[in-house]
Design a protein around this motif. Structure first.
Motif, PDB file in Angstrom:
ATOM      1  N   THR A 371       0.913  -1.099   0.013  1.00  0.00           N
ATOM      2  CA  THR A 371       0.201   0.006  -0.115  1.00  0.00           C
ATOM      3  C   THR A 371       1.167   1.495  -0.505  1.00  0.00           C
ATOM      4  O   THR A 371       0.428   2.089  -0.751  1.00  0.00           O
ATOM      5  CB  THR A 371      -0.833  -0.011   1.486  1.00  0.00           C
ATOM      6  OG1 THR A 371      -1.088  -1.509   1.483  1.00  0.00           O
ATOM      7  CG2 THR A 371      -1.768   0.768   1.564  1.00  0.00           C
ATOM      8  N   LEU A 372       1.648   1.372   0.794  1.00  0.00           N
ATOM      9  CA  LEU A 372       2.615   2.530   1.182  1.00  0.00           C
ATOM     10  C   LEU A 372       3.210   3.109  -0.377  1.00  0.00           C
ATOM     11  O   LEU A 372       3.948   3.849  -0.247  1.00  0.00           O
ATOM     12  CB  LEU A 372       3.655   2.851   2.063  1.00  0.00           C
ATOM     13  CG  LEU A 372       3.518   2.086   3.070  1.00  0.00           C
ATOM     14  CD1 LEU A 372       4.402   2.378   4.291  1.00  0.00           C
ATOM     15  CD2 LEU A 372       3.300   3.522   3.264  1.00  0.00           C
ATOM     16  N   ASN A 373       3.933   1.309  -0.668  1.00  0.00           N
ATOM     17  CA  ASN A 373       4.651   1.398  -2.746  1.00  0.00           C
ATOM     18  C   ASN A 373       3.846   2.429  -3.139  1.00  0.00           C
ATOM     19  O   ASN A 373       4.021   3.062  -4.118  1.00  0.00           O
ATOM     20  CB  ASN A 373       4.769   0.343  -3.232  1.00  0.00           C
ATOM     21  CG  ASN A 373       6.054  -0.533  -1.923  1.00  0.00           C
ATOM     22  OD1 ASN A 373       6.540   0.057  -1.327  1.00  0.00           O
ATOM     23  ND2 ASN A 373       6.296  -1.978  -2.021  1.00  0.00           N
ATOM     24  N   ARG A 374       2.310   1.230  -3.088  1.00  0.00           N
ATOM     25  CA  ARG A 374       1.129   2.293  -4.521  1.00  0.00           C
ATOM     26  C   ARG A 374       1.349   3.872  -4.106  1.00  0.00           C
ATOM     27  O   ARG A 374       1.219   4.776  -4.782  1.00  0.00           O
ATOM     28  CB  ARG A 374      -0.373   1.655  -4.218  1.00  0.00           C
ATOM     29  CG  ARG A 374       0.205   0.274  -4.347  1.00  0.00           C
ATOM     30  CD  ARG A 374      -0.498   0.273  -5.808  1.00  0.00           C
ATOM     31  NE  ARG A 374      -1.130   0.491  -6.520  1.00  0.00           N
ATOM     32  CZ  ARG A 374      -1.489   0.909  -7.939  1.00  0.00           C
ATOM     33  NH1 ARG A 374      -0.658   1.249  -8.805  1.00  0.00           N
ATOM     34  NH2 ARG A 374      -3.136   1.714  -7.846  1.00  0.00           N
ATOM     35  N   GLU A 377       3.675   5.911  -5.550  1.00  0.00           N
ATOM     36  CA  GLU A 377       3.521   5.720  -6.454  1.00  0.00           C
ATOM     37  C   GLU A 377       3.118   7.231  -6.827  1.00  0.00           C
ATOM     38  O   GLU A 377       3.049   7.736  -7.672  1.00  0.00           O
ATOM     39  CB  GLU A 377       3.030   4.613  -7.373  1.00  0.00           C
ATOM     40  CG  GLU A 377       4.647   3.667  -7.449  1.00  0.00           C
ATOM     41  CD  GLU A 377       4.147   2.098  -8.330  1.00  0.00           C
ATOM     42  OE1 GLU A 377       2.696   2.218  -7.939  1.00  0.00           O
ATOM     43  OE2 GLU A 377       4.656   1.445  -7.896  1.00  0.00           O
ATOM     44  N   LEU A 378       0.996   6.714  -6.197  1.00  0.00           N
ATOM     45  CA  LEU A 378       0.190   8.157  -6.472  1.00  0.00           C
ATOM     46  C   LEU A 378       0.822   8.997  -6.389  1.00  0.00           C
ATOM     47  O   LEU A 378       0.573   9.982  -6.814  1.00  0.00           O
ATOM     48  CB  LEU A 378      -0.960   7.518  -5.509  1.00  0.00           C
ATOM     49  CG  LEU A 378      -1.054   6.313  -6.358  1.00  0.00           C
ATOM     50  CD1 LEU A 378      -2.902   6.161  -5.054  1.00  0.00           C
ATOM     51  CD2 LEU A 378      -1.887   6.520  -7.486  1.00  0.00           C
ATOM     52  N   GLU A 379       1.708   8.954  -5.147  1.00  0.00           N
ATOM     53  CA  GLU A 379       1.938  11.001  -4.863  1.00  0.00           C
ATOM     54  C   GLU A 379       2.962  11.295  -5.238  1.00  0.00           C
ATOM     55  O   GLU A 379       3.461  12.234  -6.003  1.00  0.00           O
ATOM     56  CB  GLU A 379       3.015  10.392  -3.135  1.00  0.00           C
ATOM     57  CG  GLU A 379       1.898  10.375  -1.850  1.00  0.00           C
ATOM     58  CD  GLU A 379       2.612  10.000  -1.416  1.00  0.00           C
ATOM     59  OE1 GLU A 379       3.945   9.908  -0.894  1.00  0.00           O
ATOM     60  OE2 GLU A 379       1.556  10.259   0.405  1.00  0.00           O
ATOM     61  N   VAL A 380       3.922  10.313  -6.169  1.00  0.00           N
ATOM     62  CA  VAL A 380       4.758  10.860  -7.884  1.00  0.00           C
ATOM     63  C   VAL A 380       4.211  11.726  -8.778  1.00  0.00           C
ATOM     64  O   VAL A 380       4.523  12.575  -8.928  1.00  0.00           O
ATOM     65  CB  VAL A 380       5.453   9.717  -7.457  1.00  0.00           C
ATOM     66  CG1 VAL A 380       6.753  10.110  -9.203  1.00  0.00           C
ATOM     67  CG2 VAL A 380       6.751   9.429  -5.977  1.00  0.00           C
ATOM     68  N   ALA A 386       0.933  17.787 -10.746  1.00  0.00           N
ATOM     69  CA  ALA A 386       1.518  18.711  -9.436  1.00  0.00           C
ATOM     70  C   ALA A 386       1.856  20.175 -10.091  1.00  0.00           C
ATOM     71  O   ALA A 386       1.898  21.818 -10.459  1.00  0.00           O
ATOM     72  CB  ALA A 386       1.158  19.251  -8.040  1.00  0.00           C
ATOM     73  N   GLU A 387       2.981  19.836  -9.926  1.00  0.00           N
ATOM     74  CA  GLU A 387       3.684  20.454 -10.932  1.00  0.00           C
ATOM     75  C   GLU A 387       3.853  21.013 -12.234  1.00  0.00           C
ATOM     76  O   GLU A 387       3.781  22.202 -12.225  1.00  0.00           O
ATOM     77  CB  GLU A 387       5.579  19.558 -10.907  1.00  0.00           C
ATOM     78  CG  GLU A 387       5.637  19.429  -9.812  1.00  0.00           C
ATOM     79  CD  GLU A 387       7.394  18.263  -9.665  1.00  0.00           C
ATOM     80  OE1 GLU A 387       7.488  18.315 -10.711  1.00  0.00           O
ATOM     81  OE2 GLU A 387       8.028  18.659  -8.882  1.00  0.00           O
ATOM     82  N   ARG A 388       3.847  19.994 -12.918  1.00  0.00           N
ATOM     83  CA  ARG A 388       2.698  20.457 -14.464  1.00  0.00           C
ATOM     84  C   ARG A 388       2.038  21.860 -14.161  1.00  0.00           C
ATOM     85  O   ARG A 388       1.609  22.508 -14.524  1.00  0.00           O
ATOM     86  CB  ARG A 388       2.290  18.831 -15.214  1.00  0.00           C
ATOM     87  CG  ARG A 388       3.242  18.132 -15.560  1.00  0.00           C
ATOM     88  CD  ARG A 388       2.734  17.245 -16.101  1.00  0.00           C
ATOM     89  NE  ARG A 388       3.302  16.155 -16.193  1.00  0.00           N
ATOM     90  CZ  ARG A 388       3.471  15.155 -16.561  1.00  0.00           C
ATOM     91  NH1 ARG A 388       1.737  14.406 -17.346  1.00  0.00           N
ATOM     92  NH2 ARG A 388       3.884  14.369 -17.440  1.00  0.00           N
TER      93      ARG A 388
END
Length: 588
Positions: A371-374, A377-380, A386-388
């Motif tokens: 879950t943390l990996n997912r 990935e979602l946060e990335v 957000a940057e875009r």
């Protein structure tokens, strides 16, 4: 036999008043209520050359002395109160010359006893020393050794189970078993003690033993209920209330009523004990569990021995031997084995539960890692989006504003715009694009004074508004002491740039006033123009663009979000025929 009255220190047997009796003898059957000394006389003839004889006194109650032909051969320590408690102690000796004489030999047994405790003399055996000694060893085994062995087992099991209960307080059956074991030990120790210590009299000791029996029967009943998983609050309260009243009764009763009181408070708990055994039989055979049936069978052995002892206690059986203390070890060991089995099963269940819990934790840890990996990935992905989005807003607010101003300049003087000015417009758009790129690359790195950040924008805007014949008035106060991070400065400048771009595109204004103040941690940005204004929906009135100029479009939404990220607020309003954009930020 012959009584000597209340003369507890009588040293000689009386000459007259003898009565023939058969041993074993309890003198209260003949003289009820008699407390004192009774002499027993035994005579027999020996040949001219008497051979050594073995002598066995199975018991005497309570204390006594033995004389052979007026020679003292056995004597207890205390023949007056507190009497030596010799009632369950067999005596053995070898009679030989010169105490044993040819012809008539006389043995006198002096017994000091109390009427409440079956005073008298047990069987006396004379015979070959080896034969009598074998019988003595059997009596010693039954009356003393087996009792000590049973007491040791009872005390050991009681303490062991008490330790188990201290670790497992919720297992109340263990607690009641330990109480039952310890109270039975206090009761059964009566079989082996030879003096009433720590009490001053035998009455006090016997009352203590009776109270211990009450406590034992009560705790046995509680053990049966808890062992079978039952709770009967009202019955349990009645049980302990009754037994408590019995204990008080025994304590306050005078000496002349102790015998009757002890008999009564032996019957009541005894009946309770038997009823508890019956209840144990019923519940265990209903449950059909092997461990409970084992306990019920062990209890049956104890019930049989208890019935025998009750008959002895009340004189129905002519015996002085009590078997409950000897068979109690069977019940105790059976119960202890069952409790140990139950404890082992619980420990096994706990170990199994721990294994299952460990597996569950490992699975949960794996799921959490997945879950943390997912989530990472979602946060990335979200960070990239957000940057875009920020980049899009910066391009809209920065480069877009520069393009709009350049287009407006070219539209107003398409043929007269000198090449240098056209080149300057291109350089401004290049500088704006570079500003956006640099701001994105150095986001949240370093802090600069707000005056340093706003200077390039002020210059560009002033030149642009001058070419459009729009008077631009700047009122700056305290911003040289206001230090913001690069990200915060960019947000504030983008709000200002979007507000001025909107004036340039839609307001038809001839004058713009820009106020930027920093006072006591409060940053206030105010942009006022004398343009056409807007309606309640945030639409510019009489704007040239089809459908009007919308403040609440991408630009206004961008301004609102930037103000919120700065922890401030944005407001639009009309004041004195002027349009005002107000931003307030708390920078403490």
């Amino acid at each position: 036999m012959n009584p000597t009255g209340a003369n507890w220190r009588a040293a000689h047997a009386p000459e007259t008043g003898w009565t023939n009796v058969t041993l074993p003898d309890v003198w209260t059957r003949r003289w009820p209520g008699y407390n004192g000394v009774v002499w027993y006389r035994l005579t027999w003839r020996e040949p001219a050359n008497p051979q050594p004889r073995g002598l066995l006194l199975e018991y005497l109650n309570m204390a006594g002395a033995v004389y052979l032909n007026d020679v003292l051969i056995l004597r207890d320590n205390s023949l007056v109160e507190p009497l030596t408690r010799a009632w369950n102690t067999p005596r053995y000796g070898v009679l030989d010359a010169p105490a044993l004489r040819p012809g008539v030999n006389t043995m006198l047994v002096r017994v000091s006893g109390l009427a409440a405790y079956s005073p008298g003399l047990g069987p006396i055996v004379l015979g070959a020393p080896d034969t009598v000694h074998e019988r003595y060893e059997r009596e010693q085994w039954v009356r003393r050794d087996l009792q000590l062995f049973s007491l040791a087992i009872t005390l050991t099991l009681g303490i062991l189970v008490l330790m188990l209960w201290l670790y497992r307080r919720n297992e109340t059956a263990y607690g009641w078993f330990s109480v039952m074991s310890l109270t039975w030990w206090l009761y059964a120790v009566n079989q082996v003690v030879t003096r009433p210590w720590p009490f001053a009299t035998n009455d006090a000791w016997e009352i203590f033993v009776s109270i211990a029996f009450l406590a034992y029967c009560g705790s046995f009943t509680m053990y049966v209920l808890r062992f079978c998983g039952r709770r009967m609050p009202r019955t349990e309260a009645l049980l302990w209330t009754t037994f408590g009243a019995g204990a008080i009764w025994l304590i306050v009763m005078p000496h002349d009523r102790i015998e009757t009181s002890r008999a009564l408070w032996a019957i009541v708990p005894g009946v309770t004990y038997l009823a508890s055994c019956v209840l144990l039989f019923i519940l265990t055979w209903q449950e059909r569990r092997l461990e409970q049936r084992i306990v019920s069978m062990c209890a049956l052995t104890f019930v049989i021995a208890g019935t025998h002892d009750f008959l002895v206690y009340f004189g129905v059986l002519a015996s002085n031997v009590y078997y409950t203390t000897q068979t109690s070890q069977v019940l105790m060991i059976g119960m202890a084995i069952v409790l140990a089995k139950r404890f082992a099963e619980n420990s096994r269940r706990i170990a199994q539960f721990n294994d299952e819990l460990r597996v569950g934790i490992d699975n949960a840890r794996e799921e959490l890692a997945h879950t943390l990996n997912r989530q990472h990935e979602l946060e990335v992905v979200n960070a990239r989006l957000a940057e875009r989005l920020d980049l899009a807003h910066d391009l809209h607010d920065g480069l877009g504003g520069a393009l709009v101003s350049s287009i407006a300049a070219i539209e107003h003087a398409p043929h007269t715009l000198p090449p240098a000015r056209f080149l300057g417009l291109l350089k401004e758009m290049r500088d704006e694009l570079r500003f956006v790129i640099d701001a994105a690359a150095t986001h949240q790195q370093g802090e600069l004074a707000l005056a340093e950040q706003i200077a390039p924008l002020r210059h560009r805007i002033s030149v642009l508004f001058e070419t459009q014949n729009i008077e631009c008035i700047w009122r700056l106060d305290g911003i040289t002491q206001c230090v913001l991070s690069a990200a915060q400065s960019l947000e504030l400048l983008r709000i200002l740039q979007e507000a001025l771009t909107n004036v340039l595109k839609h307001a038809r204004a001839t004058r713009v006033i820009v106020e930027l103040r920093h006072d006591d941690g409060q940053i206030t940005l105010r942009v006022e123009d004398n343009g056409v204004g807007f309606d309640t929906n945030g639409v510019r009135i009489n704007a040239d663009t089809p459908g009007g100029g919308h403040l609440h479009g991408t630009g206004l939404n961008s301004m609102h979000r930037r103000a919120q990220r700065l922890g401030g607020s944005l407001a639009l309003r009309r004041e004195n025929n002027a349009t005002v954009v107000m931003v307030q930020i708390d920078h403490r």
